[in-house]
Motif scaffolding. Structure first.
Motif, PDB file in Angstrom:
ATOM      1  N   ALA A  15       0.953  -1.413  -0.069  1.00 14.83           N
ATOM      2  CA  ALA A  15      -0.234   0.156  -0.001  1.00 14.83           C
ATOM      3  C   ALA A  15       0.881   1.370   0.071  1.00 14.83           C
ATOM      4  O   ALA A  15       1.767   1.578   0.670  1.00 14.83           O
ATOM      5  N   TYR A  19      -3.811   0.823   4.442  1.00 15.23           N
ATOM      6  CA  TYR A  19      -5.296   0.534   5.318  1.00 15.23           C
ATOM      7  C   TYR A  19      -4.897   0.224   6.674  1.00 15.23           C
ATOM      8  O   TYR A  19      -3.975  -0.510   6.971  1.00 15.23           O
ATOM      9  N   SER A 141      -8.594 -11.173   4.241  1.00 11.19           N
ATOM     10  CA  SER A 141      -7.524 -10.060   4.503  1.00 11.19           C
ATOM     11  C   SER A 141      -8.035  -8.778   3.589  1.00 11.19           C
ATOM     12  O   SER A 141      -7.921  -8.804   2.535  1.00 11.19           O
ATOM     13  N   SER A 143      -6.243  -6.395   2.885  1.00 14.33           N
ATOM     14  CA  SER A 143      -5.157  -6.070   1.762  1.00 14.33           C
ATOM     15  C   SER A 143      -5.466  -6.794   0.501  1.00 14.33           C
ATOM     16  O   SER A 143      -5.062  -6.643  -0.737  1.00 14.33           O
ATOM     17  N   ARG A 146      -7.293  -6.007  -2.870  1.00 15.53           N
ATOM     18  CA  ARG A 146      -6.483  -5.065  -3.811  1.00 15.53           C
ATOM     19  C   ARG A 146      -5.588  -6.178  -4.772  1.00 15.53           C
ATOM     20  O   ARG A 146      -5.517  -5.726  -5.979  1.00 15.53           O
ATOM     21  N   SER A 195      -1.843  -7.917  12.110  1.00 18.30           N
ATOM     22  CA  SER A 195      -2.501  -6.756  11.816  1.00 18.30           C
ATOM     23  C   SER A 195      -3.793  -6.645  12.297  1.00 18.30           C
ATOM     24  O   SER A 195      -4.176  -5.493  12.547  1.00 18.30           O
ATOM     25  N   MET A 199      -4.513  -3.429  14.656  1.00 17.70           N
ATOM     26  CA  MET A 199      -5.702  -2.451  14.026  1.00 17.70           C
ATOM     27  C   MET A 199      -6.924  -2.196  15.315  1.00 17.70           C
ATOM     28  O   MET A 199      -7.029  -1.303  15.524  1.00 17.70           O
ATOM     29  N   ASP A 286       5.288  -1.585   6.392  1.00 16.05           N
ATOM     30  CA  ASP A 286       3.868  -2.052   6.892  1.00 16.05           C
ATOM     31  C   ASP A 286       3.979  -2.747   8.208  1.00 16.05           C
ATOM     32  O   ASP A 286       4.751  -2.154   8.897  1.00 16.05           O
TER      33      ASP A 286
END
Ligand code: PMV
Length: 333
Positions: A15, A19, A141, A143, A146, A195, A199, A286
């Protein structure tokens, strides 16, 4: 419904506008949009086969070994979504090979769930539109949504409570832009905190979380404009800013989340020194200690050489824009 065996491949993505935060953790809906580059050299290849004789439970092989139980359960939960959509209850065997070190912050879950979404949906007899496939991959997930598409990709946060508008789309302006991403690998270990948990902790405890989420739309606008103008300098500065703001929000969580090591800081400093020598290079980081450096083809040799001799950098990987997820092989069972 024809059950088949399907092998699919997907490249991971990094990214440039991050995100970091969910508006719904069950449907895995992002709190804001994001923008990324899909990579060719770091990928996942996954074969899914459904068959009554494979049961009673789903079998998951990862890089030549039985997957750990936590990984297997995450795959089983994802297969359950596919089975529900296809109206089947058949057990499956999943065989997956990663060219990305698993869970080291090199985004193996992005390529992993994109390849799994494509292989599992096809093997279950479904033929999903790219946006529906992206929304399905998102459930595994965020990500991964994308990685269904190639090149530069934007994920939209969407606003529908059911998540039907939370999928990614490719940015066609990016075609034929010779971007490169040099990965400075600084550790071969699994990341300290995944993550999802990081998050959640950031959302619940960081006083900077709201400021971070509020800043994303502006970064997305800036990144889109930079891409439309093929302005690497502008895109690179957005990417650095977005990564630093994401990490700032995580750093302020309680307990704090710090993914960086001294090698991470050293590699960031290398990038600043390169820019001082007029080598256009921009970092992003990341959920791990590695540093990924965006540049274009003209500067890739200088960037790789400088990162390779940075203290604490174990090795470098040069990656280029890659295609979206695709089927390699399909056979009717
Ligand atoms: O897809 P997840 O849930 O592993 O989250 C990815 C989070 C970051 O890699 C740090 C940022 C991003 O946008 O990919």
């Amino acid at each position: 419904m024809n059950l088949t065996s399907c092998t699919a491949i997907a490249g991971t993505n990094i990214a440039l506008v991050k995100y970091w935060g969910k508006r719904d953790s069950v449907l895995n809906l992002p709190a804001a949009g994001s923008l990324s580059l899909t990579l060719r050299e770091l990928d996942t290849r996954t074969t899914v086969r459904f068959g009554a004789h494979l049961g009673p439970t789903d079998r998951v092989r990862l890089n030549g070994q039985d997957a750990d139980e936590d990984v297997r359960l995450r795959v089983v939960a994802f297969l359950d979504l596919v089975r529900a959509q296809a109206g089947i209850s058949t057990p499956a065997e999943v065989v997956t090979e990663n060219s990305v070190p698993t869970a080291a912050g090199l985004a193996s879950s992005a390529s992993g769930f994109a390849a799994l979404a494509l292989a599992a949906s096809r093997a279950a007899g479904l033929s999903l539109e790219p946006s529906a496939l992206s929304a399905l991959a998102r459930r595994g997930s965020g990500s991964a949504a994308r990685s269904i598409f190639g090149g530069l990709v934007e994920m939209q946060a969407g606003s529908n409570p059911d998540g039907s508008d939370a999928f990614a789309r490719p940015l066609p302006e990016a075609d034929s832009w010779p971007l490169r991403l040099v990965v400075a690998v600084t550790s071969e270990n699994r990341k300290a905190i995944g993550s999802t948990e990081a998050m959640r902790r950031t959302e619940q405890t960081s006083p900077f979380y709201k400021g971070w989420i509020d800043s994303v739309d502006g970064d997305l606008r800036d990144a889109r404009a930079a891409i439309a103008e093929r302005d690497l300098g502008r895109l690179g500065l957005v990417a650095e800013r977005s990564a630093l703001r994401m990490h700032a929000s995580a750093l302020a969580a309680d307990p704090p989340i710090l993914y960086w090591s001294t090698a991470t800081l050293a590699a960031m400093e290398t990038v600043r020194q390169l820019r001082a020598r007029h080598v256009e290079a921009y970092f992003t980081i990341d959920a791990g200690p590695h540093v990924k450096v965006l540049c274009d083809l003209r500067h890739v040799i200088a960037v790789e050489a400088a990162l390779a001799k940075t203290p604490g950098v174990l090795r470098t990987i040069v990656a280029s824009p890659g295609r979206g997820a695709r089927v390699l092989q399909e056979t009717t069972a």
